[in-house]
Scaffold this motif. Structure first.
Motif, PDB file in Angstrom:
ATOM      1  N   ALA A  80      50.530  41.059  51.936  1.00 47.28           N
ATOM      2  CA  ALA A  80      50.947  39.807  51.298  1.00 47.28           C
ATOM      3  C   ALA A  80      50.809  38.591  52.223  1.00 47.28           C
ATOM      4  O   ALA A  80      50.429  37.509  51.793  1.00 47.28           O
ATOM      5  N   ASN A 104      46.702  38.089  52.339  1.00 44.35           N
ATOM      6  CA  ASN A 104      47.011  37.172  51.225  1.00 44.35           C
ATOM      7  C   ASN A 104      46.929  37.870  49.878  1.00 44.35           C
ATOM      8  O   ASN A 104      46.636  37.242  48.870  1.00 44.35           O
ATOM      9  N   ILE A 129      49.098  39.852  47.328  1.00 46.84           N
ATOM     10  CA  ILE A 129      50.469  40.234  46.996  1.00 46.84           C
ATOM     11  C   ILE A 129      50.414  41.179  45.808  1.00 46.84           C
ATOM     12  O   ILE A 129      50.076  40.766  44.695  1.00 46.84           O
ATOM     13  N   ARG A 150      51.436  40.616  42.057  1.00 39.15           N
ATOM     14  CA  ARG A 150      50.992  39.274  41.664  1.00 39.15           C
ATOM     15  C   ARG A 150      49.459  39.173  41.682  1.00 39.15           C
ATOM     16  O   ARG A 150      48.840  39.008  40.649  1.00 39.15           O
ATOM     17  N   THR A 151      48.878  39.267  42.878  1.00 36.54           N
ATOM     18  CA  THR A 151      47.416  39.143  42.969  1.00 36.54           C
ATOM     19  C   THR A 151      46.753  40.303  42.220  1.00 36.54           C
ATOM     20  O   THR A 151      45.753  40.109  41.517  1.00 36.54           O
ATOM     21  N   TYR A 152      47.274  41.488  42.432  1.00 35.37           N
ATOM     22  CA  TYR A 152      46.879  42.664  41.658  1.00 35.37           C
ATOM     23  C   TYR A 152      48.150  43.433  41.334  1.00 35.37           C
ATOM     24  O   TYR A 152      49.095  43.404  42.121  1.00 35.37           O
ATOM     25  N   THR A 153      48.148  44.172  40.224  1.00 36.70           N
ATOM     26  CA  THR A 153      49.244  45.118  40.036  1.00 36.70           C
ATOM     27  C   THR A 153      48.735  46.487  40.474  1.00 36.70           C
ATOM     28  O   THR A 153      47.519  46.685  40.611  1.00 36.70           O
ATOM     29  N   GLU A 211      46.339  47.903  38.023  1.00 34.98           N
ATOM     30  CA  GLU A 211      44.984  47.353  38.114  1.00 34.98           C
ATOM     31  C   GLU A 211      44.205  48.010  39.259  1.00 34.98           C
ATOM     32  O   GLU A 211      43.012  48.272  39.141  1.00 34.98           O
ATOM     33  N   GLU A 217      41.331  49.544  37.348  1.00 29.45           N
ATOM     34  CA  GLU A 217      40.172  48.633  37.350  1.00 29.45           C
ATOM     35  C   GLU A 217      39.436  48.579  38.676  1.00 29.45           C
ATOM     36  O   GLU A 217      38.242  48.328  38.715  1.00 29.45           O
ATOM     37  N   GLU A 218      40.154  48.756  39.775  1.00 29.80           N
ATOM     38  CA  GLU A 218      39.512  48.571  41.080  1.00 29.80           C
ATOM     39  C   GLU A 218      39.038  49.883  41.692  1.00 29.80           C
ATOM     40  O   GLU A 218      38.545  49.905  42.814  1.00 29.80           O
ATOM     41  N   LEU A 233      59.097  42.907  43.808  1.00 31.72           N
ATOM     42  CA  LEU A 233      57.830  42.527  43.157  1.00 31.72           C
ATOM     43  C   LEU A 233      57.053  43.710  42.582  1.00 31.72           C
ATOM     44  O   LEU A 233      56.503  43.635  41.492  1.00 31.72           O
TER      45      LEU A 233
END
Ligand SMILES: Cc1cc2nc3c(=O)[nH]c(=O)nc-3n(C[C@H](O)[C@H](O)[C@H](O)COP(=O)(O)OP(=O)(O)OC[C@H]3O[C@@H](n4cnc5c(N)ncnc54)[C@H](O)[C@@H]3O)c2cc1C
Ligand SMILES: Cc1cc2nc3c(=O)[nH]c(=O)nc-3n(C[C@H](O)[C@H](O)[C@H](O)COP(=O)(O)OP(=O)(O)OC[C@H]3O[C@@H](n4cnc5c(N)ncnc54)[C@H](O)[C@@H]3O)c2cc1C
Ligand code: SF4
Ligand code: FES
Lengths: 465, 280
Positions: A171, A210, A212, A215-218, A221, A225-226, A399
């Motif tokens: 993060a 950077n 998180i 937020r940036t990814y769950t 995901e 997806e990744e 989070l």
């Protein structure tokens, strides 16, 4: 020949000098002292010292290598158990772990195991240790590690060595976790942490800062997806607690995390060269009695505070901080206000002017087994301070838990995970370190990362079949 | 590194950047923010996501130069890059169909209100917007807001454009006209948000404000962004940044925002950003 009963002393900076700088307090053994200290080890067959070590470092073995002058072997042995020996040699509570069980401790002082660990690690670093990238498996499965603290770094390193394609998501803008933002430079130089991290990169681990998670990814995901096939959560205990007493939102009240982050990670001690400011104050009260409190109180002195107090509601015996740190703090001039409980932060024009406290005495033991502090009627007084730092513990950050369905947590919000494997309530998702145990230690977090790496390997092997 | 793909100078101290940040552009929702760092010695500066383009992979940031970091940022040009952007942070705005919604933007607060107004309209609400500034030149996002709203009112303190007065004056009129208001959303200077809260409080109109306390990490780790809401301490970065305006202790927020003014003055004098701020 009677054995030397005392540990060889480690050279240190003069307390008066070091209380004004951020250089490392302890200087490490030289070659002669290290050799002499290694000579003290009896190489007990049963090695009781190992049982006290959460990752069971083969202590007699690495000490034997130091004795024999085989430094490459010493570091190889150490690193096969502990991937961050330069860190652990500095910050592990050895007196509570390995050294407590050392047979020499019964009659005199234990072997300086931590100091020797540090010596071997520093030697390796200074003599250009080589890291070779491990063979990556054909079609290596992708593993995501969340959080670049000791737990995540360890899991990532072990998984990379096993041939997986590992990405760490962090993060903050710098990896290292508490090692970077919490523990100050004078106890753990940041260059050492960064070197360990660069070794990890040489193993092929990718670090995305950077990022998180939640937020940036769950997590879903990452999995859906990744293309990640397993996830390790090592997000630590970063959410600071406050006392919930009046005046806590006055200007000049910090959480230890904020105070230390401004100073360590954001380099506020170089302000205004570095852009982040910090309000230091002339007189600083730090509430708490753990390592975090000692770090904050000692940092305040180094930033120029004239008085720095530890305000702790029990007595010194109950203080959770490492003995060495308490001792160093005292030498540097930190003043201890023990058996003292804060009631209110008092202020004027929205700035802190004092901390109203009550004197305490110890009563019967409470649930924690420690004697409970009880207020002494009529003992109120106000400590004259202009900065108050709360160092009374941290909880889990919500989070991830709040954005990941089916991930069970306990009533404190920590993720529930199997102690041996790190397996959580969701298949393919593992967790370890402070996020599972609550605020603990570097080595325990690393131990959890190690165990999880083994379990993740097993899970992915089964999945492949 | 994150590249500035477009720069617009909206006024001498207000600049707008479109930044290449594909992952954030893909994920962000109205109401969220990012934390940027210009260089290795930079501060972590929170900025609201004023707009985003998921196809181009860009987010729009709009900022006012108030101190050393924002001044330094303002000097960067199209094609240059900054070191870090982390996000999207904070909770998205609750968007749902409610009826008539008033969106209020004060000063550069209009920028973050814009994606909210747009989303409120898309959700089927009747959107009345009020945007205000001290003077006409400081008004921003007028066209965007016009497109996103069913009705748009403009106020300036000096009367150089629109209605002379404050956004709260228009809000009072709307309430007096017995317009049934489902929700009021206000973003702008803290005194303005406090003013809006006081106008709607007697009528119990649900009112939401977006708070901007000083932050460090933006992930709930430092506690520096805590605000008093309904007698509880909340962390604006993870519990907010939007809160029920009638519960917020604005006075504490105003005081805490001033915490670093004496130090920032020193920073400016020492040449970071090379600004002349705080020197009067
Ligand atoms: C000031 C201080 C002094 C200490 N002193 C000692 C000591 O002397 N000896 C000792 O043994 N222990 C000490 N400790 C405790 C020790 O540092 C911790 O137990 C240890 O760091 C825990 O490791 P971890 O990997 O679980 O978590 P952390 O070190 O907390 O690392 C977690 C990482 O995860 C990141 N993260 C969090 N959430 C997310 C997310 N959603 N997405 C992506 N990344 C995320 C964080 O930014 C952080 O980098 C100290 C702690 C503090 C705060
Ligand atoms: C969630 C959030 C979203 C924000 N969105 C935007 C935005 O879209 N555009 C924009 O221009 N600004 C925004 N801000 C405010 C912006 O972060 C600050 O203006 C900036 O950090 C100031 O940095 P500086 O170094 O230039 O000024 P400094 O020299 O640090 O401070 C100058 C003055 O600004 C005040 N200040 C400092 N930090 C903040 C802060 N976080 N909020 C309010 N005042 C502050 C100081 O008290 C001081 O009076 C946002 C803040 C938050 C918390
Ligand atoms: S217990 Fe002490 S003396 Fe025995 S092997 Fe361990 S370190 Fe050496
Ligand atoms: S900014 Fe640190 S907790 Fe919110």
């Amino acid at each position: 020949m009677s054995p030397v009963m005392k540990k060889h002393a480690m050279p240190e900076q003069d307390p008066k000098v070091r209380a004004k700088n951020f250089n490392e307090v302890t200087l490490g053994y030289g070659e002669d002292t290290a050799l002499a200290e290694a000579q003290r080890c009896l190489h007990c067959k049963t090695a009781p010292c190992r049982q006290g070590c959460p990752v069971e470092v083969n202590i007699p073995e690495f000490i034997q290598h130091i004795k024999d002058g085989q430094m490459d072997e010493a570091i190889k042995s150490l690193k096969s158990y502990n991937s961050l020996p330069a860190v652990c040699g500095r910050v592990c509570p050895q007196e509570e772990q390995c050294e407590k069980h050392c047979v020499l401790a019964k009659k005199g002082e234990s072997v300086g195991i931590g100091r020797l660990e540090r010596y071997a690690a520093d030697y390796a670093r200074e003599h250009g240790e080589t890291v070779t990238a491990p063979q990556r498996k054909a079609n290596a499965q992708k593993v995501a590690v969340i959080g670049a603290g000791p737990a995540g770094l360890t899991a990532a390193g072990d998984l990379a060595k096993l041939g997986y394609a590992v990405t760490i998501f962090e993060a903050l803008h710098a990896p290292g976790g508490v090692l970077m933002y919490g523990i100050p430079e004078f106890r753990l130089p940041k260059a050492i942490v960064q070197q360990e991290i660069s070794n990890l990169k040489k193993l092929g681990v990718v670090i995305e800062v950077n990022a998180i998670i939640g937020r940036t990814y769950t997590i879903d995901e990452l999995l859906d997806e990744e293309g990640f096939e397993a996830v390790f959560i090592g997000t630590g205990a970063g959410l600071p607690h406050f006392l919930q007493i009046p005046g806590e939102n006055l200007n000049g009240v910090y959480s230890a995390n904020e105070f230390l982050t401004r100073c360590n990670l954001m380099k506020a001690y170089q302000f205004p060269k570095a852009a982040t400011p910090i309000k230091v104050g002339h007189k600083v009260a730090v509430v708490g009695g753990g390592n975090v409190a000692m770090d904050a109180a000692r940092t305040a002195l180094r930033l120029g505070a004239e008085e720095s107090y530890i305000v702790y509601r029990r007595s010194e015996t109950e203080m959770p901080a490492r003995l060495e740190e308490v001792h160093h703090a005292k030498e540097e001039g930190v003043q201890f206000r023990l058996l003292t409980n804060p009631l209110e932060v008092v202020g004027k024009d929205s700035w802190v002017t004092g901390l109203r406290c009550m004197k305490m005495e110890l009563g019967e033991p409470d649930a924690s087994g420690r004697r409970r502090p009880v207020e002494i009627a009529g003992s109120e007084f106000t400590l004259d301070v202009d900065v108050v730092i709360m160092a009374i513990g941290q909880g889990p950050n919500p989070l991830i838990q709040s954005t990941t369905k089916g991930l069970d947590t306990n009533k404190r919000g920590n993720i529930i995970a199997d102690e041996e494997t790190g397996q959580t309530s969701r298949l393919g998702i593992f967790a370890g370190g402070d996020i599972v145990t609550g605020a603990a230690t570097v080595i325990l977090a690393m131990g959890a990362g190690k165990k999880a790496a083994v379990a993740i390997d097993k899970y992915l092997q089964e999945k492949r079949q | 590194m994150f590249k500035i793909v477009a720069k617009k100078v909206l006024s001498p101290t207000v600049k707008q950047f479109a930044m290449a940040a594909p992952q954030i552009a893909k994920k962000c929702q109205p109401g969220q923010f990012v934390i940027i760092r210009i260089d290795d010695e930079g501060e972590r500066v929170p900025l609201t996501i004023a707009d985003f383009d998921r196809d181009k992979g860009t987010i729009t940031l709009l900022f006012q130069e108030v101190g050393a970091s924002t001044q330094q940022l303002g000097q960067l040009e199209e094609g240059e890059s900054i070191l870090d952007i982390a996000g999207p942070l904070g909770n998205p705005t609750h968007i749902k169909k409610m009826g008539t919604v008033v969106c209020i933007g004060g000063g550069i607060g209009t920028a973050p209100v814009y994606p909210i107004a747009r989303a409120m309209k898309a959700a089927g609400n009747r959107v009345i917007s009020i945007i205000g500034a001290r003077t006409a030149e400081l008004l921003i996002f007028e066209d965007e807001m016009k497109n996103a709203s069913d009705e748009l009112y403009i106020t300036t303190d000096d009367g150089s454009k629109g209605i002379k007065g404050f956004v709260t004056d228009v809000l009072k009129r709307l309430i007096d006209d017995e317009e049934k208001l489902a929700e009021v959303m206000a973003i702008g200077p803290v005194v303005m948000m406090r003013g809006v809260a006081e106008v709607t409080r007697p009528y119990k109109i649900p009112t939401v404000v977006s708070l901007n306390p000083i932050m460090v990490d933006g992930t709930g780790m430092c506690g520096g962004c805590r605000v008093a809401v309904g007698n509880e301490s909340k962390f604006a970065c993870v519990d907010g940044p939007e809160f029920d305006a009638h519960q917020v202790d604005f006075d504490t927020l105003i005081a805490r925002q001033k915490m670093y003014i004496p130090l920032e003055k020193k920073s400016c004098e020492n040449g970071r950003g090379g600004c002349k701020c705080h020197q009067s």
